[in-house]
Design a protein around this motif. Structure first.
Motif, mmCIF file in Angstrom:
data_model
loop_
_atom_site.group_PDB
_atom_site.id
_atom_site.type_symbol
_atom_site.label_atom_id
_atom_site.label_comp_id
_atom_site.label_asym_id
_atom_site.label_seq_id
_atom_site.Cartn_x
_atom_site.Cartn_y
_atom_site.Cartn_z
ATOM 1 N N MET A 76 0.829 -1.200 0.000
ATOM 2 C CA MET A 76 0.000 0.000 0.000
ATOM 3 C C MET A 76 0.871 1.261 0.000
ATOM 4 N N LYS A 77 1.901 1.288 0.843
ATOM 5 C CA LYS A 77 2.795 2.455 0.908
ATOM 6 C C LYS A 77 3.535 2.661 -0.411
ATOM 7 N N THR A 78 3.990 1.571 -1.022
ATOM 8 C CA THR A 78 4.701 1.671 -2.301
ATOM 9 C C THR A 78 3.778 2.238 -3.373
ATOM 10 N N ARG A 79 2.536 1.760 -3.400
ATOM 11 C CA ARG A 79 1.566 2.293 -4.363
ATOM 12 C C ARG A 79 1.338 3.785 -4.155
ATOM 13 N N LYS A 80 1.229 4.199 -2.895
ATOM 14 C CA LYS A 80 1.009 5.625 -2.596
ATOM 15 C C LYS A 80 2.181 6.470 -3.087
ATOM 16 N N MET A 159 -0.399 1.925 -20.447
ATOM 17 C CA MET A 159 -1.782 2.040 -20.920
ATOM 18 C C MET A 159 -2.297 3.472 -20.762
ATOM 19 N N ASP A 160 -3.330 3.778 -21.528
ATOM 20 C CA ASP A 160 -3.910 5.123 -21.519
ATOM 21 C C ASP A 160 -4.929 5.221 -20.376
ATOM 22 N N ILE A 161 -4.453 5.594 -19.204
ATOM 23 C CA ILE A 161 -5.290 5.718 -18.010
ATOM 24 C C ILE A 161 -5.332 7.192 -17.620
ATOM 25 N N SER A 162 -6.524 7.707 -17.421
ATOM 26 C CA SER A 162 -6.648 9.123 -17.058
ATOM 27 C C SER A 162 -6.226 9.329 -15.600
ATOM 28 N N LYS A 163 -5.818 10.552 -15.278
ATOM 29 C CA LYS A 163 -5.420 10.876 -13.903
ATOM 30 C C LYS A 163 -6.614 10.716 -12.957
ATOM 31 N N ARG A 164 -7.811 11.019 -13.459
ATOM 32 C CA ARG A 164 -9.021 10.876 -12.639
ATOM 33 C C ARG A 164 -9.226 9.403 -12.265
ATOM 34 N N ASP A 165 -9.145 8.513 -13.263
ATOM 35 C CA ASP A 165 -9.309 7.072 -13.002
ATOM 36 C C ASP A 165 -8.229 6.567 -12.060
ATOM 37 N N LEU A 166 -7.040 7.099 -12.212
ATOM 38 C CA LEU A 166 -5.917 6.734 -11.350
ATOM 39 C C LEU A 166 -6.211 7.122 -9.897
ATOM 40 N N GLY A 170 -7.174 4.473 -6.973
ATOM 41 C CA GLY A 170 -6.201 4.456 -5.885
ATOM 42 C C GLY A 170 -6.854 4.640 -4.529
ATOM 43 N N SER A 171 -7.743 5.631 -4.416
ATOM 44 C CA SER A 171 -8.355 5.900 -3.109
ATOM 45 C C SER A 171 -9.228 4.737 -2.651
ATOM 46 N N GLN A 172 -9.961 4.114 -3.560
ATOM 47 C CA GLN A 172 -10.806 2.970 -3.194
ATOM 48 C C GLN A 172 -9.958 1.769 -2.762
ATOM 49 N N SER A 173 -8.884 1.519 -3.510
ATOM 50 C CA SER A 173 -7.996 0.393 -3.173
ATOM 51 C C SER A 173 -7.320 0.607 -1.827
#
Length: 197
Positions: A76-80, A159-166, A170-173
């Motif tokens: 989790m910390k690494t992802r953040k 991949m083409d991922i928007s900042k919003r989707d990111l 992220g917050s849900q995960s």
């Protein structure tokens, strides 16, 4: 001569149409957020502790839960950190970062190993649920199809991922991962109480 010019222009026209179609189709990332199933499994472990706890297994269970909790926290910390870095440096989608993607794979590999340690000590139904989840994670990480555990991994995979989707993903995960960590701590408390009886 005129026929050659017409044919070459026609060929060029079809080539342009074909290349426009290829560019127009952005590669869609296949993302399977396993934190949903992971949280469900941890909830079942917490609710059904009486089904698999025994005094002989108490110490081993606590140790394996501690390792799982630590590895979930590290992941989790690494992802953040990686996600914050992408936003801070305003990285645009489409650029692969295989090094950071591999770091996340290694962290999730540790979680899978810790999950196996836990499943060896629990009831058959919880073992089956944990093993199924482990197999799904393995297939996402190492299977033939290109799949990702989150939009962050997909972004790092080019991949083409928007900042919003990111941000939303992220917050849900993070919330689910934090809940997993908190529930494991509660579970350890229950095991400690049982061991003192």
């Amino acid at each position: 001569m005129v026929l050659n010019k017409v044919l070459s222009k026609l060929a060029l026209f079809f080539l342009l149409i074909l290349s426009a179609n290829v560019f127009g189709q952005s590669e869609k990332a296949t993302v399977t957020d396993v934190t949903v199933d992971m949280l469900a499994w941890v909830k079942h472990l917490n609710n059904d502790v009486d089904k698999y706890y025994s005094r002989e297994k108490g110490e081993a269970l606590n140790q394996h839960f501690e390792w799982l909790k630590q590895d979930l926290n590290n992941y989790m910390k690494t992802r953040k950190v990686l996600s914050d870095s992408l936003f801070r440096n305003n990285i645009t989608p489409g650029k692969k970062d295989m090094n950071d993607l591999e770091i996340l794979k290694v962290k999730m590999g540790s979680i899978m190993e810790r999950m196996r340690g836990v499943t060896d000590l629990v009831s058959p139904d919880l073992r089956a649920e944990g093993d199924h989840l482990n197999d799904e994670i393995y297939d996402i990480l190492y299977g033939q199809k290109i799949r990702f555990l989150s939009n962050l991994e997909a972004f790092l995979g080019g991949m083409d991922i928007s900042k919003r989707d990111l941000a939303v993903d992220g917050s849900q995960s993070y919330l689910r991962l934090e809940e997993c960590i908190n529930l494991i701590a509660v579970l350890q408390g229950k095991i400690d109480k049982k061991m003192k009886k």
